[in-house]
Design a protein around this motif. Structure first.
Motif, PDB file in Angstrom:
ATOM      1  N   LYS A 148       0.856  -1.191   0.000  1.00  0.00           N
ATOM      2  CA  LYS A 148       0.000   0.000   0.000  1.00  0.00           C
ATOM      3  C   LYS A 148       0.889   1.237   0.000  1.00  0.00           C
ATOM      4  O   LYS A 148       1.622   1.495   0.954  1.00  0.00           O
ATOM      5  CB  LYS A 148      -0.907   0.004   1.240  1.00  0.00           C
ATOM      6  N   THR A 149       0.862   1.971  -1.088  1.00  0.00           N
ATOM      7  CA  THR A 149       1.666   3.187  -1.230  1.00  0.00           C
ATOM      8  C   THR A 149       0.761   4.411  -1.149  1.00  0.00           C
ATOM      9  O   THR A 149      -0.272   4.475  -1.816  1.00  0.00           O
ATOM     10  CB  THR A 149       2.421   3.197  -2.571  1.00  0.00           C
ATOM     11  N   VAL A 150       1.146   5.362  -0.307  1.00  0.00           N
ATOM     12  CA  VAL A 150       0.392   6.610  -0.138  1.00  0.00           C
ATOM     13  C   VAL A 150       1.331   7.768  -0.458  1.00  0.00           C
ATOM     14  O   VAL A 150       2.498   7.763  -0.069  1.00  0.00           O
ATOM     15  CB  VAL A 150      -0.146   6.740   1.306  1.00  0.00           C
ATOM     16  N   TYR A 151       0.829   8.767  -1.169  1.00  0.00           N
ATOM     17  CA  TYR A 151       1.620   9.952  -1.514  1.00  0.00           C
ATOM     18  C   TYR A 151       1.081  11.148  -0.725  1.00  0.00           C
ATOM     19  O   TYR A 151      -0.124  11.417  -0.729  1.00  0.00           O
ATOM     20  CB  TYR A 151       1.531  10.233  -3.013  1.00  0.00           C
ATOM     21  N   ARG A 152       1.997  11.851  -0.054  1.00  0.00           N
ATOM     22  CA  ARG A 152       1.563  13.016   0.743  1.00  0.00           C
ATOM     23  C   ARG A 152       2.689  14.019   0.846  1.00  0.00           C
ATOM     24  O   ARG A 152       3.808  13.681   1.250  1.00  0.00           O
ATOM     25  CB  ARG A 152       1.128  12.566   2.142  1.00  0.00           C
ATOM     26  N   THR A 207       2.903  -0.264  12.383  1.00  0.00           N
ATOM     27  CA  THR A 207       4.040   0.591  12.036  1.00  0.00           C
ATOM     28  C   THR A 207       3.580   2.040  12.036  1.00  0.00           C
ATOM     29  O   THR A 207       2.414   2.335  11.755  1.00  0.00           O
ATOM     30  CB  THR A 207       4.625   0.243  10.654  1.00  0.00           C
ATOM     31  N   VAL A 208       4.503   2.920  12.364  1.00  0.00           N
ATOM     32  CA  VAL A 208       4.209   4.354  12.376  1.00  0.00           C
ATOM     33  C   VAL A 208       5.237   5.066  11.510  1.00  0.00           C
ATOM     34  O   VAL A 208       6.452   4.950  11.753  1.00  0.00           O
ATOM     35  CB  VAL A 208       4.228   4.931  13.803  1.00  0.00           C
ATOM     36  N   SER A 216      -6.755   5.072  18.959  1.00  0.00           N
ATOM     37  CA  SER A 216      -6.769   6.002  17.828  1.00  0.00           C
ATOM     38  C   SER A 216      -5.379   6.129  17.229  1.00  0.00           C
ATOM     39  O   SER A 216      -4.363   5.832  17.876  1.00  0.00           O
ATOM     40  CB  SER A 216      -7.241   7.378  18.289  1.00  0.00           C
ATOM     41  N   ASP A 217      -5.326   6.576  15.973  1.00  0.00           N
ATOM     42  CA  ASP A 217      -4.036   6.795  15.320  1.00  0.00           C
ATOM     43  C   ASP A 217      -3.186   7.784  16.111  1.00  0.00           C
ATOM     44  O   ASP A 217      -1.964   7.612  16.238  1.00  0.00           O
ATOM     45  CB  ASP A 217      -4.252   7.336  13.899  1.00  0.00           C
ATOM     46  N   GLU A 251      -0.231   2.477  10.468  1.00  0.00           N
ATOM     47  CA  GLU A 251      -0.749   1.367   9.673  1.00  0.00           C
ATOM     48  C   GLU A 251      -0.845   0.113  10.549  1.00  0.00           C
ATOM     49  O   GLU A 251       0.122  -0.282  11.199  1.00  0.00           O
ATOM     50  CB  GLU A 251       0.160   1.096   8.482  1.00  0.00           C
ATOM     51  N   ARG A 252      -2.025  -0.486  10.568  1.00  0.00           N
ATOM     52  CA  ARG A 252      -2.264  -1.717  11.318  1.00  0.00           C
ATOM     53  C   ARG A 252      -2.304  -2.896  10.355  1.00  0.00           C
ATOM     54  O   ARG A 252      -2.958  -2.835   9.323  1.00  0.00           O
ATOM     55  CB  ARG A 252      -3.601  -1.646  12.060  1.00  0.00           C
TER      56      ARG A 252
END
Length: 454
Positions: free
Chosen positions: A44-48, A298-299, A363-364, A390-391
């Motif tokens: 899972k790749t996220v762009y930010r 992971t954080v 919570s995150d 991410e869980r």
């Protein structure tokens, strides 16, 4: 020409997606059923804000060729990047300490670096040296990694170096892990040379006098993130059903949770381990579903570079005896420079499995705050620009002692079910290349079986 080419694939993780590709290349019509709302599984790749955030695996072992071959076939090879290298650290006795030069997967191969290191006491160093004279530990019966390494190298080397390095791969403990199923290469080395130190040293390429070897990164990834691999594989699927649960699989037949039944020439199971038993209704499949699986959190934390202590290397692992809730920290902007904009830093921390059950429902913000507090016990970091939690719940199969026998029994039983094959991380390896290789072999068996049937 093979007319039997209507194939169903159950599961849309990297294994299922690779199976879809190989089946399509073989001329099949591919239908995929995925129980979640997305394909890709752990990838899972996220762009930010200019960052490339890998929420699952960030790369794969370069020495395993199957995934690189697939990436090349997909035309993504120009996007391949190799990980950067640097000093390796272990956090032990309240300090980040350098890994002794010449250590390979925690096993020392050079004399003087081992003598000079402050990772171990003299007693620990002498005990590790006993490996040179001890008899073989593995005698043909599966044992745990803990038993194997502790007997060969002693407790200090295991607890300070080997356990932090190896247990993170499977998100488990060395006490549980089967040496036959996780690191059989150490069995081979011990059988050939008796001593792990001598065996690993023999595998290390000689250094030319006066020439400092150039260390190459051991991992590969994609510049745009591994998510592009999933998107490149998507066209291989002719019919994709997400949020669709499969209730059962029988020879040539798939039954969905809503009672719908469809017939196929062949069916490939690339589902999560916990679904194998209920779907197949076989005792051997139920056994695999019952095997231990662990969850992880992971954080990812993004910073201005000046807010993070400047250290050489790409990160560190943490000895369990330190009592820190984290098991490792990767400096992603140094390991993979493409993941962070210039003058920015990206850290990824891994929370120890024993802390995960209590945190999963938090919570995150609570999880990220907890991770940062633990991180600050080890190194200086300021206020993050943002964090991403991410869980991964019950996703990592544990290859416990006896795992190889359970898999063999399952595969023998499955071979009696006409037109049904299985692949995935529960069987012969949890890494991305292992999953792709498993998928490729499953499709080859399917196509060979279909050719015989025609």
């Amino acid at each position: 020409m093979n007319r039997l080419n209507n194939i169903a694939i159950i599961g849309g993780g990297i294994t299922g997606m690779a199976a879809a590709y190989y089946a399509k290349q073989a001329g099949a019509h591919v239908t995929m059923y995925e129980s979640s709302d997305r394909i890709g599984g752990k990838i899972k790749t996220v762009y930010r804000d200019g960052f490339v955030l890998e929420c699952g695996p960030d790369g794969y072992m370069a020495r395993k060729p199957t995934l690189t071959e697939l990436i090349t076939e997909l035309g993504l090879d120009d996007d391949l990047v190799r990980s950067m290298t640097g000093t390796s650290y272990i956090y032990v006795r309240n300090q980040l300490r350098q890994m002794p030069a010449g250590s390979v997967m925690g096993i020392p191969t050079k004399f003087w670096p081992m003598v000079k290191t402050d990772l171990f006491t003299w007693r620990g160093k002498l005990r590790a040296g006993m490996d040179l004279v001890l008899p073989r530990v593995y005698t043909g019966t599966d044992i745990s990694l803990d038993t194997f390494f502790r007997t060969r190298l002693g407790s200090e080397v295991v607890e300070a170096m080997i356990e932090p390095l190896l247990s993170g791969i499977y998100n488990g403990t060395l006490d549980d892990m089967s040496i036959e199923s996780t690191f059989p290469q150490f069995i081979t080395i011990e059988q050939k040379t008796r001593s792990l130190i001598l065996g690993m040293k023999a595998l290390t390429p000689p250094v030319q006098a006066g020439v400092k070897p150039r260390e190459a990164g051991k991992f590969l990834s994609l510049q745009q993130g591994l998510g592009v691999l999933i998107e490149a594989l998507r066209p291989s699927i002719d019919r994709l059903y997400t949020e669709t649960k499969v209730a059962s699989v029988r020879a040539h037949e798939v039954t969905l949770a809503d009672g719908t039944t469809e017939s196929f020439d062949s069916i490939i199971l690339a589902t999560s381990p916990n679904a194998l038993g209920p779907i197949l209704g076989l005792q051997e499949a139920e056994k695999l579903s019952e095997l231990k699986r662990t969850s992880s959190i992971t954080v990812l934390a993004a910073f201005d570079e000046k807010e993070v202590a400047a250290l050489d290397g790409t990160g560190y692992v943490i000895a369990k005896a330190e009592g820190n809730a984290l098991t490792a920290c990767s400096w992603m902007h140094k390991k993979w420079p493409h993941m962070a904009p210039k003058h920015k830093a990206l850290l990824r921390v891994y929370i120890g499995s024993e802390y995960v059950p209590d945190l999963l429902a938090k919570s995150d913000e609570t999880i990220a705050g907890f991770a940062l507090r633990e991180l600050r016990k080890i190194q200086h970091v300021g206020t993050p620009i943002f964090t991403k939690v991410e869980r991964h719940i019950d996703t990592m199969p544990q290859y416990e002692v006896g795992h190889k026998q359970y898999v063999r029994a399952f595969e023998e039983r499955l071979s009696t079910l006409d037109g049904v094959e299985a692949c995935g991380a529960i069987l012969h390896g949890v890494g991305l290349p292992d999953c792709v290789d498993s998928a490729k072999q499953a499709v080859a068996r399917v196509m060979a079986g279909q050719a015989v049937s025609v």
